[in-house]
Design a protein around this motif. Sequence first.
Motif, mmCIF file in Angstrom:
data_model
loop_
_atom_site.group_PDB
_atom_site.id
_atom_site.type_symbol
_atom_site.label_atom_id
_atom_site.label_comp_id
_atom_site.label_asym_id
_atom_site.label_seq_id
_atom_site.Cartn_x
_atom_site.Cartn_y
_atom_site.Cartn_z
ATOM 1 N N ILE A 103 0.827 -1.211 0.000
ATOM 2 C CA ILE A 103 0.000 0.000 0.000
ATOM 3 C C ILE A 103 0.864 1.266 0.000
ATOM 4 O O ILE A 103 0.420 2.337 -0.396
ATOM 5 N N THR A 104 2.133 1.140 0.406
ATOM 6 C CA THR A 104 3.009 2.317 0.415
ATOM 7 C C THR A 104 3.234 2.871 -0.990
ATOM 8 O O THR A 104 3.573 4.045 -1.145
ATOM 9 N N MET A 105 3.049 2.034 -2.014
ATOM 10 C CA MET A 105 3.168 2.552 -3.382
ATOM 11 C C MET A 105 2.053 3.555 -3.666
ATOM 12 O O MET A 105 2.252 4.548 -4.360
ATOM 13 N N ALA A 106 0.865 3.275 -3.128
ATOM 14 C CA ALA A 106 -0.241 4.224 -3.280
ATOM 15 C C ALA A 106 0.014 5.482 -2.459
ATOM 16 O O ALA A 106 -0.424 6.579 -2.831
ATOM 17 N N VAL A 141 4.631 3.441 7.396
ATOM 18 C CA VAL A 141 3.207 3.105 7.345
ATOM 19 C C VAL A 141 2.409 3.984 8.300
ATOM 20 O O VAL A 141 1.325 4.470 7.968
ATOM 21 N N TRP A 142 2.945 4.195 9.520
ATOM 22 C CA TRP A 142 2.249 5.049 10.491
ATOM 23 C C TRP A 142 1.952 6.415 9.850
ATOM 24 O O TRP A 142 0.893 6.987 10.082
ATOM 25 N N HIS A 143 2.884 6.933 9.050
ATOM 26 C CA HIS A 143 2.685 8.246 8.431
ATOM 27 C C HIS A 143 1.879 8.153 7.133
ATOM 28 O O HIS A 143 0.849 8.814 6.973
ATOM 29 N N GLY A 144 2.341 7.339 6.180
ATOM 30 C CA GLY A 144 1.756 7.339 4.843
ATOM 31 C C GLY A 144 0.342 6.820 4.784
ATOM 32 O O GLY A 144 -0.530 7.416 4.132
ATOM 33 N N VAL A 145 0.064 5.699 5.460
ATOM 34 C CA VAL A 145 -1.283 5.138 5.400
ATOM 35 C C VAL A 145 -2.247 5.980 6.235
ATOM 36 O O VAL A 145 -3.434 6.083 5.914
ATOM 37 N N GLY A 188 -4.957 -11.632 4.592
ATOM 38 C CA GLY A 188 -4.191 -12.093 3.436
ATOM 39 C C GLY A 188 -4.927 -11.876 2.133
ATOM 40 O O GLY A 188 -4.341 -11.443 1.137
ATOM 41 N N VAL A 189 -6.226 -12.161 2.120
ATOM 42 C CA VAL A 189 -7.017 -12.011 0.894
ATOM 43 C C VAL A 189 -7.105 -10.540 0.499
ATOM 44 O O VAL A 189 -6.897 -10.171 -0.666
ATOM 45 N N LEU A 190 -7.417 -9.674 1.470
ATOM 46 C CA LEU A 190 -7.509 -8.243 1.174
ATOM 47 C C LEU A 190 -6.174 -7.706 0.669
ATOM 48 O O LEU A 190 -6.112 -6.916 -0.276
ATOM 49 N N GLY A 191 -5.077 -8.138 1.308
ATOM 50 C CA GLY A 191 -3.755 -7.695 0.884
ATOM 51 C C GLY A 191 -3.402 -8.183 -0.497
ATOM 52 O O GLY A 191 -2.798 -7.463 -1.295
#
Length: 438
Positions: free
Chosen positions: A213-216, A310-314, A381-384
């Motif tokens: 998700i960090t790519m987004a 992740v704490w920041h970006g997401v 896992g499925v959502l990821g």
Amino acid sequence: MPAMAGTTESGTGEAVAQPRKSSWKYIGPGIVVAATGVGAGDLVATLIAGSKFGYTLMWAAVIGCVVKISLAEAAGRWHLATGRTLFEGWRSLGQWTTVYFAIYVVVWGFVYGATAMSSSALPIVALFPDGPGLKTWAIITGLIGLVFVWFNQYAVFEKVMTVLVGVMFVVVVYVAFRVGPDVGASFAGLVPVLPDGSLLYTLGLIGGVGGTITMAAYGYWVNAKGWTNTGWMKVMRLDNRVAYITTGIFVVAMLIVGAELLHSSQLALTKGDRGLIDLGKILEDRYGAVTAKLFLVGFFATSFSSLIGVWHGVSLMFADFVERLQRDRKGAPVDVGTVEEVAAGVKERSLPFRAYLLWLTFPPMALLWLDQPFGLVVVYGVLGAFFMPFLALTLVWLLNSSRTPAEWRNGMLSNTMLGAAGLLFIVLCVQQVRELLG
């Protein structure tokens, strides 16, 4: 109204973005996405690929970097070309994107929070075996991440991430040189070959390392840096290439370690983050305590940079998600962008941003005392598994539509790369779901 920095006014008084020369002095969001996207589990997966197949899959690591450059460039281009955030783009595709993201970001954050804290604690416990246990250190790292992101905005966050990625880079490259790479075999590994039983490892190398998700979140960090219009497009593209070339060096270095240290000796590692503890012990036996401790410091930098990234970006993405829903309820126009709010640091002080920070930190602590419930692990896992196909294919959709100014829509190369990435991630998604349900 005066033109903003980086713009001039046309004869009609409309602000026109002026191109900026790409320069190393602007580099920043790319370093952040590189540090966040490469976690300890990614490095172990790469090590295992090297241990099983030597240098044979080096070509897959290179292709993986090219795929990630294309995806992150597309996310950054959307933010700069449209003046709208990625979630605003998803929202324009229909209600289904909101439903998917809402479920994903809640479940993913709950499980990832525990994973990130445990991963950051592992090397500390190995460095200080007489100190507190894993759970205590995990809680401490989570709280440090929370406090750091809560009280600092993007500029400080970027500086700290740059230091962490510098530590990661130096340590990983040092270890690769320490084990003595076979240069001839490395170049031979650039020729595409698929040994028996290597398909899933190959797909994992292409699609896994640095692909989350960090790519987004990259587009949000681009805006947080102060890049808000097409005048920054060249700078963003240089920044993005630096990010994934850096990631590529990490991957190649760990493949070398796997090939030289593990493949030749037929040594095996534990899967997941604990595999790096195994590697630390092997390094200590072969090269001494100093090399092993240096490696553990690099392991910590890898894990903790992913945590605070992740704490920041997401959290930025979640804040945008919540505020877009609030604007929809108030009837705000769809084309009301928020990139300027991201650039001004408004979202980093917002209630949704801080609420998601708390969600990432405190509820996941309960999982530190429990084996993760099977059903939750399957849903996570499925959502990821669905996220990367979702990202690739929605970017194709957005960047080929009238939502994007004609000048900045996808060309043949972008469509080819994003389409190939989408197909690759669908294959990986199907395989991951089969493994989870099996």
